[in-house]
Design an enzyme around this catalytic site. Structure first.
Site, PDB file in Angstrom:
ATOM      1  N   CYS A 111      11.674 -29.297  11.015  1.00 15.03           N
ATOM      2  CA  CYS A 111      11.148 -30.585  11.457  1.00 15.03           C
ATOM      3  C   CYS A 111       9.646 -30.496  11.772  1.00 15.03           C
ATOM      4  CB  CYS A 111      11.955 -31.092  12.648  1.00 15.03           C
ATOM      5  SG  CYS A 111      11.702 -32.840  13.020  1.00 15.03           S
ATOM      6  N   HIS A 205      17.281 -30.203  10.894  1.00 12.73           N
ATOM      7  CA  HIS A 205      17.492 -29.181  11.929  1.00 12.73           C
ATOM      8  C   HIS A 205      18.810 -28.421  11.700  1.00 12.73           C
ATOM      9  CE1 HIS A 205      14.300 -30.019  14.908  1.00 12.73           C
ATOM     10  NE2 HIS A 205      14.449 -31.295  14.607  1.00 12.73           N
ATOM     11  N   GLU A 207      19.540 -25.735  12.846  1.00 17.79           N
ATOM     12  CA  GLU A 207      19.836 -25.013  14.099  1.00 17.79           C
ATOM     13  C   GLU A 207      20.444 -25.901  15.174  1.00 17.79           C
ATOM     14  OE1 GLU A 207      15.750 -26.750  14.953  1.00 17.79           O
ATOM     15  OE2 GLU A 207      16.941 -26.133  13.204  1.00 17.79           O
TER      16      GLU A 207
END
Length: 293
Positions: A111, A205, A207
């Protein structure tokens, strides 16, 4: 996985958020963005040694070129900042990213991270005229080159991923290979080569767990309503509760169907595909080449 007899990977996590923004994460989720990111990487590669640096903070102790070269890999978190707002919290990070390129150390960004990789190499980031992506980026499609690129190995022809962003790459810098796009952002995944370094990044994202998404969106309820993503506060809260329930029970087919989510998001191993690919194709080979593995 950490192999017996090999030293652990030494990784740096660059947290792009201000002190206040990090405090919000800790209050709502129990960890800073960099801590949460490091936990996801540890789940993929147990035994890593991780450091965190905080370049948004005035007076932060940031690694120099030699320090950056000492790492096997570097990860850039997201951020609530806007890279086109010229302020020291932003410009310090751009300078750090330029030093990362010059160090040649493998780097991955999510991002804000891909935006940082873009601007530091001479590209442009703007507020997306197509609007915000909230919760999930939908129907991300690898480009022809992206279908054969190791960053996206294992991803299908179209997939969704966790995402929360307003800004987007408008003009990729020279040396960029766009690897994936969707209807909202032209650059959803890219490789950028600049000043001797190679950066891999995504606008989404991988993660982010669903629980982390819910905690972030919980601070954005007025915006969700104002921008038409949810009708009212009750609808927004119900959505966040569904995300938390799916985080706890990914097998809830009723909720998965209701929100259009499949295993690319709900399967924890598939969600982090790009992170695993970065470790396997960039970090470990470079560590071996440098005689560190």
């Amino acid at each position: 996985m950490l192999e017996t007899g090999h030293r652990p990977l030494h990784l740096l996590f660059v947290d792009g958020n201000t002190r206040e923004q990090r405090a919000n994460y800790v209050r709502d989720y129990g960890a800073t963005p960099a801590e949460a990111y490091a936990a996801e990487i540890t789940a993929i590669a147990p035994g890593i040694v991780s450091d965190i640096c905080l370049p948004a903070d005035e007076g932060a102790n940031l690694p120099d070129g030699d320090g950056l070269e000492s790492y096997d890999g570097i990860f850039l978190t997201g951020s609530a900042l806007h890279i086109y707002d010229i302020e020291p919290a932003v410009t310090r990070q751009i300078e750090l990213m330029r030093a990362i390129y010059a160090s040649g150390t493998p780097c991955f960004g999510s991002c804000w991270g891909i935006q940082m990789g873009c601007v530091a190499a001479g590209g442009t980031v703007v507020a997306n005229p197509n609007g915000r992506e909230v919760g999930f980026a939908r129907r991300i499609a690898p480009t022809e080159i992206g279908r054969g690129h190791p960053l996206l190995a294992g991803r299908p022809a179209a997939f969704d991923a966790p995402a929360i962003h307003l800004d987007t790459v408008a003009l990729p810098p020279h040396g960029t290979t766009i690897l994936a796009s969707n209807s909202i952002s032209q650059v959803q995944a890219a490789e950028i080569k600049h000043d001797g370094g190679t950066f891999w990044g995504v606008q989404y994202h991988p993660e982010f767990s669903l629980g982390l998404i819910a905690s972030i969106l919980g601070r954005m309820v007025p915006s969700l309503i104002a921008e038409g993503f949810r009708k009212d506060e009750a609808a927004a809260r119900d959505w966040l509760e569904d995300l938390r329930a799916l985080d706890a029970e990914p097998g809830r087919q009723d909720l998965a169907w209701a929100h259009g989510l499949d295993r690319e998001v709900l399967d924890a191993a598939r969600r982090v595909t790009e992170l695993r690919n970065f470790l396997d194709h960039r970090v470990r080979p470079c560590a071996s080449e440098r005689g560190r593995a």
